[in-house]
Design a protein around this motif. Structure first.
Motif, mmCIF file in Angstrom:
data_model
loop_
_atom_site.group_PDB
_atom_site.id
_atom_site.type_symbol
_atom_site.label_atom_id
_atom_site.label_comp_id
_atom_site.label_asym_id
_atom_site.label_seq_id
_atom_site.Cartn_x
_atom_site.Cartn_y
_atom_site.Cartn_z
ATOM 1 N N MET A 226 0.836 -1.209 0.000
ATOM 2 C CA MET A 226 0.000 0.000 0.000
ATOM 3 C C MET A 226 0.863 1.249 0.000
ATOM 4 O O MET A 226 0.545 2.253 -0.636
ATOM 5 C CB MET A 226 -0.913 -0.007 1.222
ATOM 6 N N THR A 229 1.989 1.806 -3.558
ATOM 7 C CA THR A 229 0.976 2.398 -4.433
ATOM 8 C C THR A 229 0.707 3.848 -4.030
ATOM 9 O O THR A 229 0.435 4.682 -4.885
ATOM 10 C CB THR A 229 -0.337 1.592 -4.416
ATOM 11 N N MET B 232 -7.332 -2.075 -4.852
ATOM 12 C CA MET B 232 -6.327 -2.926 -4.238
ATOM 13 C C MET B 232 -6.911 -4.303 -3.955
ATOM 14 O O MET B 232 -6.326 -5.336 -4.299
ATOM 15 C CB MET B 232 -5.817 -2.281 -2.940
#
Lengths: 530, 292
Positions: A226, A229, B232
């Motif tokens: 995460m 990203t 995600m």
């Protein structure tokens, strides 16, 4: 038992020689040796980094390096020591000793085992390469956020953060593969009659470690994904403007990070009782109580993570919950301490190097545990958080409780692994110098922390000068002392007094029934345990 | 060597595959880092790493299949593979848990909290906590972010169809397993064929949904925390479905070649377990990402 028949295999080697042997090996002893060697090398690398840090902290003011470079050194020091020194050392022992201790012919998944090791050098390259790249004008050096990657600092950081993210990914794959292998080996490869409650404590410690790794390493992998990203693909996980939260990163990181402490320590808690029992010439005290305590600590360790960021802001009920649950860990840990002490109580003790390290370990790790209890207190933590008190505390747990425990294991098993005795005098000297200089390094840091010196800052106020000077001098001694350790290991590998099969008078367990060094393949036919 | 070969555990001979695989992974990751940081050489490193990795994975699995076919894996080894696969799937569950954790944290804690501050002291005065949310917007980390305008993905269109598809694929793979157990090879091969077809249909619909989200709904990876968690979770799951489909194709081809016996077929079962795991994760996604 029929394992003596396997000795004659020593002669015909079914493996390539030279470098190719190590690149391709599927043998648990070879892989264990590679893990331990890698760990020792990275221990010296990580140590060299912190020597530079202590040199900068020798005096107030900035003398040797830019603050950015200082930040890189402390972050990579921690990542190297945790992931590339301490964890591989424990895995190396597991590879070497678990099959010998439970009477297995090898680890259950040998090729996977090889891959688990060979993921580590690429990860070490990823961690340290940015230092070199910066010299050639590529990027601005290694990760400068400390080992915790806290957002938003890590979102803003340079190319070093990306390198560290992928290093953590590779290390994570390696750990998960290693854990799968250990779980399968313990469940499926035990000799007939080796029931779970007859397992050596080292196997128990590692079994729980492996479960913890499988439950938590992927969470870290998710967290750094995460982060990646957020850095490059426009997501808002850790960005309040997009509805995310930097605190989320702290939760995810420490959901892994706290169990990680036990991942580093549980294998050590496993083999220390074996060492104590060997040199006290008494059976391990309270085997069952220790097994249950190890399990209890494993369970508790995944529900206490938020005590690492009490000061980040949390509702009071959450603070109380995380405080009490953290303190609850001290109950099973106290049982362990009690058992360790009771194991040597009124034993006929001798003080060879492993025993010295084991006893020093009990005392020093005890200090680490008790200061942890102080930090678990929400009210006190507000004062101690992010000071040198924390630094001293976790070095008492991870250097004394981890590395010194590993050193005890090295001296304990080295004669078995190499077939030679190490230099006992040098070993004792290594212990005393390590123990004394370690204390002189970190006791001043407790006081510095209590007086309010913050972590991770390359400069400090003048009133902290003397204690920092003491700490730096002791740290250099501690660092140089480790050269003795390396010398002792290398000369023991090369030669020395022949070790007997039993090595120690009081040793018991399957590994001590094998020749020293054990043949390349052992227990092709499993022994029967009664 | 020992005369009692029956009791001997199979220890594979030394192999170069793992170390080359690691080298490929190093090149791939380094290439990725360089290309995301705008160094053009990165993508060539990535390509080289990827080629090395794929060829090693291919040869490694070919070796495993050859070993399995020549009868080197018996009950003892088989049990190791089973334990190993269970542990691996547990680690995958923990991986998904991290992303679900981020979703729940955003919905329960961070978004409501951003709207809860005293108006006199907050920079997010007009922000109302709702879900889906793209956040209050603001100037953060040197970037100006205006909350994206988007339409959230409804649950009862493509996602509901995809749920049906995955659940049916769980049925067809079980039907194929029954065929294998009865030594009915036709049922095995056709069952796997249907499962693969359903898997491919799922991936196709998911790709269509992404296209729809990007071009018509304004829902992108940058659409605040909703877009982040949405892509995600679904993206990571889609990646797993793709892997699972590739694995299914491998065992389908093996079944056509006559591999697997009613007694000895861990390769099949490992893939089936993985497929069921991907299926169950989807149910969590459907409920918490699309529906509620």
């Amino acid at each position: 038992m029929s394992y003596s028949t396997t000795v004659d295999h020593e002669e015909h080697h079914d493996h390539p020689s030279g470098m190719l042997r190590w690149l391709t090996t599927t043998n648990h002893k070879d892989i264990g040796t590679m893990y331990l060697t890698f760990s020792l090398i990275m221990f010296m690398v990580g140590g060299a980094m912190i020597m530079a840090v202590r040199a900068e902290l020798f005096q107030p003011g900035l003398q040797l390096m830019h603050p950015e470079f200082y930040n890189q050194l402390i972050g990579v020091h921690a990542l190297v020591m945790i992931f590339a020194a301490l964890m591989p050392a424990a895995t190396g022992f597991a590879n070497w000793m678990l099959p010998l201790q439970i009477g297995a012919p090898d680890m259950a998944l040998p090729r996977l085992n090889n891959w688990g090791f060979w993921l580590l050098p690429p990860a070490a390259i990823l961690l340290t390469l940015p230092f070199t790249l910066a010299l050639f004008g590529i990027g601005d050096g290694a990760i400068a956020t400390g080992w915790t990657f806290y957002a938003p600092l890590s979102v803003q950081g340079g190319i070093g953060v990306d390198f560290a993210i992928f290093a953590v990914h590779l290390l994570g794959i390696s750990s998960v593969m290693g854990s799968i292998n250990i779980i399968v080996t313990i469940f499926n490869m035990r000799a007939p009659g080796m029931t779970l409650m007859k397992l050596p404590l080292f196997a128990w410690g590692w079994l729980i470690t492996a479960f913890l790794l499988i439950a938590t390493i992927p969470v870290l992998a998710g967290a750094v994904t995460m982060l990646l990203t957020d850095r490059h693909f426009g997501t808002h996980f850790f960005d309040a403007a997009g509805g995310g939260d930097p605190i989320l990163f702290q939760h995810l990181f420490w959901f892994f990070g706290h169990p990680e402490v036990y991942i580093l320590l549980l294998p050590v808690w496993g083999f220390i009782p074996q060492i104590l029992s060997t040199f006290a010439r008494k059976p391990i005290y309270g085997y069952k109580a220790q097994v249950y305590s190890l399990c209890a600590i494993g369970v508790l360790s995944v529900v206490v993570w938020a005590h690492h960021f009490f000061t980040a802001g949390m509702p009071v009920p959450a603070l109380l919950y995380f405080m009490y649950s953290t303190m609850a860990i001290s109950l099973p840990l106290a049982v362990l301490f009690y058992c360790w002490i009771a194991t040597i109580w009124r034993g006929s003790m001798t003080f060879e190097t492993p025993m010295l390290f084991a006893i020093g370990w009990i005392i020093l790790f005890g200090i680490g545990g008790l200061t942890g209890l102080v930090l678990a207190d929400v009210a006190a933590d507000a004062q101690y958080h992010h000071t040198y008190f924390v630094v001293a505390h976790f070095h008492y747990t991870l250097f004394a409780g981890g590395i010194m425990g590993i050193m005890a294991g090295v001296y304990y098993w080295l004669p078995k692994m190499t077939g030679h005795m190490y230099n006992e005098k040098l070993g004792k000297l290594h212990f005393w110098l390590t123990a004394i200089s370690f204390n002189l390094t970190f006791i001043p840091q407790f006081f510095l922390g209590l007086a309010g010196m913050p972590r991770r800052i390359p400069d400090y106020a003048l009133q902290f000068s003397e204690f920092n000077m003491i700490s730096s001098i002791a740290a250099f001694t501690l660092g140089l002392t480790q050269l003795l350790f390396v010398y002792n290991i290398v000369s023991c590998v090369r030669g020395g007094k022949k070790a007997t099969d039993k090595v120690w008078e009081g040793s018991n367990g399957l590994e001590w029934t094998l020749p020293s060094p054990p043949p390349y393949h052992t227990f092709n036919e499993q022994p029967v345990i009664r | 060597m020992s005369t009692q070969t029956h009791d001997k555990y199979f220890v594979p001979t030394p192999s170069l595959y793992p170390v080359i695989l690691s080298g490929g992974l190093l090149l791939l990751t380094m290439g990725f880092i360089f290309s995301t940081n705008s160094y053009a050489a990165g993508k060539w490193l990535m390509l080289l790493g990827l080629v090395l990795m794929i060829s090693m994975i291919f040869r490694w699995f070919a070796k495993i299949i050859a070993e399995s076919q020549s009868g080197m894996y018996r009950t003892w080894e088989d049990k190791s593979f089973r334990w190993g696969m269970i542990a691996f799937i547990c680690s995958e569950i923990a991986f998904f848990a991290a992303f679900f954790g981020a979703l729940f944290f955003a919905r329960i804690i961070s978004v409501p909290e951003l709207a809860s501050f005293d108006p006199a002291f907050t920079m997010y005065k007009d922000f109302v906590a709702t879900w889906p949310s793209a956040g209050p917007g603001g100037h953060v980390l040197g970037r100006d972010y205006q909350p994206a305008q988007f339409t959230p993905m409804g649950a009862w269109g493509i996602p509901a169809i995809n749920t049906l598809i995955l659940l049916s694929s769980g049925v067809t793979v079980t039907w194929a397993h029954w065929g294998l157990l009865k030594n009915n090879r036709r049922q095995l091969v056709w069952g796997l064929f249907f499962t693969i077809a359903l898997g491919l249909a799922f991936i196709g619909l998911q790709a269509f949904e992404y296209h729809h989200a990007y071009t018509e709904l304004g829902l992108t990876l940058g659409a605040g925390v909703y877009g982040s968690t949405f892509f995600m979770l679904t993206g990571f799951h889609g990646f797993h479905v793709t892997l699972g489909t590739l694995m299914l194709i491998v065992i389908w081809l093996r079944s056509i070649k006559g591999h697997f016996t009613p007694e000895h077929h861990f390769g099949f079962e490992g893939v089936a377990w993985y497929w069921h795991f991907v299926d169950v994760v989807w149910l969590g996604l459907f409920v918490f990402v699309y529906w509620l």
